[in-house]
Write an enzyme that holds these catalytic residues in place. Structure first.
Site, short mmCIF file in Angstrom:
data_model
loop_
_atom_site.label_atom_id
_atom_site.label_comp_id
_atom_site.label_asym_id
_atom_site.label_seq_id
_atom_site.Cartn_x
_atom_site.Cartn_y
_atom_site.Cartn_z
N LYS A 145 -20.74 -29.31 -0.86
CA LYS A 145 -20.39 -27.89 -0.95
C LYS A 145 -19.26 -27.70 -1.95
O LYS A 145 -18.30 -28.47 -1.96
CB LYS A 145 -19.96 -27.36 0.42
CG LYS A 145 -21.04 -27.40 1.49
CD LYS A 145 -20.55 -26.93 2.83
CE LYS A 145 -21.65 -26.97 3.88
NZ LYS A 145 -21.19 -26.52 5.22
N THR A 170 -15.65 -22.49 10.09
CA THR A 170 -14.61 -23.13 9.28
C THR A 170 -13.28 -22.40 9.37
O THR A 170 -12.22 -23.02 9.25
CB THR A 170 -15.08 -23.21 7.81
OG1 THR A 170 -16.40 -23.72 7.76
CG2 THR A 170 -14.18 -24.12 7.00
N TRP A 225 -19.29 -36.72 7.29
CA TRP A 225 -20.52 -35.94 7.34
C TRP A 225 -21.75 -36.80 7.04
O TRP A 225 -22.78 -36.67 7.69
CB TRP A 225 -20.41 -34.76 6.39
CG TRP A 225 -21.49 -33.72 6.47
CD1 TRP A 225 -22.00 -33.02 5.43
CD2 TRP A 225 -22.16 -33.20 7.63
NE1 TRP A 225 -22.94 -32.11 5.86
CE2 TRP A 225 -23.06 -32.20 7.22
CE3 TRP A 225 -22.08 -33.49 9.01
CZ2 TRP A 225 -23.89 -31.50 8.09
CZ3 TRP A 225 -22.91 -32.79 9.89
CH2 TRP A 225 -23.79 -31.81 9.43
N GLY A 226 -21.64 -37.70 6.08
CA GLY A 226 -22.76 -38.60 5.80
C GLY A 226 -23.09 -39.47 7.00
O GLY A 226 -24.26 -39.65 7.36
N LYS A 267 -16.73 -20.29 1.66
CA LYS A 267 -16.17 -20.25 3.02
C LYS A 267 -14.98 -21.20 3.14
O LYS A 267 -14.06 -20.96 3.94
CB LYS A 267 -17.24 -20.57 4.06
CG LYS A 267 -17.90 -21.94 3.91
CD LYS A 267 -17.28 -23.01 4.75
CE LYS A 267 -17.96 -24.34 4.54
NZ LYS A 267 -17.41 -25.41 5.40
N GLY A 285 -24.64 -25.27 6.43
CA GLY A 285 -24.52 -24.45 7.63
C GLY A 285 -23.34 -24.88 8.49
O GLY A 285 -22.63 -25.83 8.17
N GLU A 328 -12.69 -29.68 0.25
CA GLU A 328 -13.35 -29.15 -0.94
C GLU A 328 -12.80 -27.79 -1.37
O GLU A 328 -12.87 -27.42 -2.53
CB GLU A 328 -14.86 -29.04 -0.71
CG GLU A 328 -15.59 -30.36 -0.55
CD GLU A 328 -15.81 -31.10 -1.86
OE1 GLU A 328 -15.21 -30.70 -2.88
OE2 GLU A 328 -16.56 -32.10 -1.85
#
Length: 326
Positions: A102, A243, A11-12, A186, A131, A276
């Site tokens: 998250k 997700t 993601w980074g 989520k 998001g 996570e």
């Protein structure tokens, strides 16, 4: 504008790629070997294989060098947010901060903004980027829409305008708590959806699980001070649907493998990425019990993860609940 992205996972790296289309971006990792490999390979072969890194993307393992920026964007796993925020406060205090982490902190059940407030102070210029957004698709430049939420709506609006582009659309929100709760819980629901899919319960069951999962997220979020409308938006329903249904979801993958009878340690070793939802489930279950918030799906997932329930027993337990008014 110079943007420093801290955390060179999937993601980074994806966000660094997205924002390098129009800004000067430096991507930091604490691992010198990881940075050296990315320079040599011209891609993040470990997390985003096959996606080339642009020549204008700077790579470094020197936090002091990276911290000289107009914006700090922390994209570590949640477990690394506190130490990274503390290091950035020492290196470049008063620099605006966004995080894309998250979850709830293990052992404290604190949301990311509470961690940041403890490390940077309660008046820090900061917010969350969250998001429905799979890293691989954002890295490829496929369209996505996310939220920047901050208790200071002008801060959120400023950075939405500064970072918005035609591939990564951004929206401003001032419900920081709601946005973070949606992003955290989520992942718990995605594990449940993976279990249901893995056991072959079908699309009707998945739709029911997502809907009732949203109800759980909303109940907890409101109890913590979030707003109901936030859970109907990108940070709530949007992220939940993606997700729970997308094959790129790590947390959904955990559920699928649990349904196959795999053990959690084996699943996490094979995954190769942080899911996570695994650590978040325990914290959410404890927090909801403390607050008196009814979260049966979360409790069922917690039972499966801690070994007190099998996947089938968890589903049967949910199906055996008394009927209620919606």
């Amino acid at each position: 504008m110079r943007i420093a992205v801290f955390g060179a996972g999937a993601w980074g790296t994806a966000l660094a790629l997205a924002f390098s289309r129009g800004h000067e971006v430096v991507l930091w990792s604490r691992e010198a070997a990881e940075i050296a490999a990315m320079r040599s390979d011209g891609e993040n072969r470990r997390y985003l294989p096959g996606i080339p890194l642009p020549a204008n993307l700077q790579l470094t393992d020197d936090l002091q060098e990276a911290a000289r920026a107009d914006l700090h964007l922390v994209v570590t796993p949640l477990a690394g947010l506190r130490s990274t925020a503390r290091a950035l406060q020492a290196a470049a205090p008063d620099t605006p901060l966004l995080w894309a982490c998250k979850g709830l902190e293990a052992g404290t059940a604190k949301l990311p903004h509470q961690i940041v407030a403890e490390e940077l102070g309660p008046d820090a210029a900061c917010g969350v980027l969250t998001g429905p957004s799979f890293a691989a698709e954002v890295a490829q430049g496929l369209p996505a829409a996310v939220t920047i939420a901050s208790s200071d709506i002008e801060f959120a609006r400023y950075w939405v305008q500064a970072l918005h582009n035609n591939r990564l659309r951004l929206y401003a929100n001032d419900d920081l708590v709601g946005a973070e709760v949606g992003g955290a819980v989520k992942n718990v629901m995605a594990i449940a959806a993976g279990v249901a899919d893995g056991m072959g319960f079908g699309l009707n069951a998945r739709a029911a699980l997502i809907t009732r999962g949203l109800a759980e997220i909303t109940r907890l979020g409101i109890a913590l001070g979030g707003r109901r409308d936030t859970f109907m938006g990108l940070a709530g329903l949007g992220d939940l649907v993606l997700t729970c249904t997308g094959d790129l979801s790590r947390n959904r993958r955990v559920g699928l493998l649990l349904a196959e009878g795999k053990t959690l340690p084996d699943i996490l070793e094979a995954l190769g990425h942080v899911a996570e939802g695994v650590s978040t489930t325990r914290e959410v279950a404890a927090l909801s019990a403390k607050l008196g918030v009814d979260m049966p799906i979360t409790n069922a997932v917690d039972g499966v993860l801690n070994g007190t329930l099998s996947a089938r027993e968890a589903v049967e337990q949910l199906l055996a609940r008394d009927p209620k008014q919606e």
